[in-house]
Design an enzyme around this catalytic site. Sequence first.
Site, mmCIF file in Angstrom:
data_model
loop_
_atom_site.group_PDB
_atom_site.id
_atom_site.type_symbol
_atom_site.label_atom_id
_atom_site.label_comp_id
_atom_site.label_asym_id
_atom_site.label_seq_id
_atom_site.Cartn_x
_atom_site.Cartn_y
_atom_site.Cartn_z
ATOM 1 N N SER A 127 0.660 -1.328 -0.058
ATOM 2 C CA SER A 127 -0.098 0.067 0.067
ATOM 3 C C SER A 127 1.082 1.418 -0.118
ATOM 4 O O SER A 127 1.568 1.503 -0.912
ATOM 5 C CB SER A 127 -0.886 -0.149 1.112
ATOM 6 O OG SER A 127 -2.130 0.808 1.037
ATOM 7 N N ASP A 186 -10.474 -3.926 -4.611
ATOM 8 C CA ASP A 186 -10.055 -2.885 -3.745
ATOM 9 C C ASP A 186 -10.751 -1.529 -3.624
ATOM 10 O O ASP A 186 -10.611 -1.203 -4.788
ATOM 11 C CB ASP A 186 -8.530 -2.831 -4.077
ATOM 12 C CG ASP A 186 -7.872 -2.143 -3.057
ATOM 13 O OD1 ASP A 186 -8.386 -1.280 -2.273
ATOM 14 O OD2 ASP A 186 -6.513 -2.286 -2.729
ATOM 15 N N HIS A 205 -8.280 -4.863 -0.488
ATOM 16 C CA HIS A 205 -7.229 -3.980 -0.114
ATOM 17 C C HIS A 205 -6.154 -5.031 0.764
ATOM 18 O O HIS A 205 -5.016 -4.878 0.623
ATOM 19 C CB HIS A 205 -7.331 -2.744 0.674
ATOM 20 C CG HIS A 205 -6.010 -1.780 0.673
ATOM 21 N ND1 HIS A 205 -5.740 -1.429 -0.613
ATOM 22 C CD2 HIS A 205 -5.402 -1.510 1.465
ATOM 23 C CE1 HIS A 205 -4.594 -0.524 -0.514
ATOM 24 N NE2 HIS A 205 -4.371 -0.595 0.911
HETATM 25 C C1 MLT Z 1 -1.368 5.417 0.146
HETATM 26 O O1 MLT Z 1 -0.185 5.758 -0.186
HETATM 27 O O2 MLT Z 1 -2.117 6.496 0.658
HETATM 28 C C2 MLT Z 1 -1.971 4.294 -0.006
HETATM 29 O O3 MLT Z 1 -1.927 3.768 -1.242
HETATM 30 C C3 MLT Z 1 -3.463 4.042 0.647
HETATM 31 C C4 MLT Z 1 -3.065 3.805 2.067
HETATM 32 O O4 MLT Z 1 -1.921 3.840 2.649
HETATM 33 O O5 MLT Z 1 -4.237 3.718 2.770
#
Ligand code: MLT
Length: 211
Positions: A111, A161, A192
């Site tokens: 993420s 997601d 996710h």
């Molecule tokens: C981000 O970099 O903000 C992500 O992709 C989403 C997250 O971290 O929740």
Amino acid sequence: MTNVDRLEFIHRFVPASTPNSGVTLLLLHGTGGNEQDLLTLGQELLPGAALLSPRGRVLENGMPRFFRRLAEGVFDLEDLKLQTAALAGFVDAAARRYELQNGKILAVGYSNGANIAASIMLTNPDILAGAVLFRPMVPFLPQVSPDLQNVSVLLAAGRRDPIVVPEQTLALGEILKTAGATVSLHWHEGGHELGRDDIAAAKDWILSATR
Ligand code: MLT
């Protein structure tokens, strides 16, 4: 040149425990995670490999991240640039401190951690030999395509997601391919959160990338 004593991220370093191919996994956690989070995953993905696991330096309501965002999916590009340079400098300094220079560094990011790994590849194409990016987005649109001819990337996306829509992962794949990277894609049927299938796909990919 980065001062070898300046390791400006809180981090964990686990030395390789088996004579291996000299691969280090750079573990990059998601929002609200820390340097401990992905150590078990790293050990599972490539048993015995060295693990380098920094903690993101930005706090969002007390939750560590690798760079600021203005809203969900809307990144603070100025901060992304600063934090990407800082993390690239950290990896370079850590590689010298822990004598990892002659091996390969593969990022494993989830993420927010996947997004900063992509940002490092797009700005500092020589640092990472490859990356497993779980649930990544396009961190920014590069003005100039970097040279990623020798870089391989696995993108692992969730079909359902709600945070990272599939088009984001596909767009990142196109940017990386245009830069010359070899891109593989794994689709998880859920959202996710990571599934066992993501981990199995990453394990297989790392095995072939380090052969
Ligand atoms: C981000 O970099 O903000 C992500 O992709 C989403 C997250 O971290 O929740």
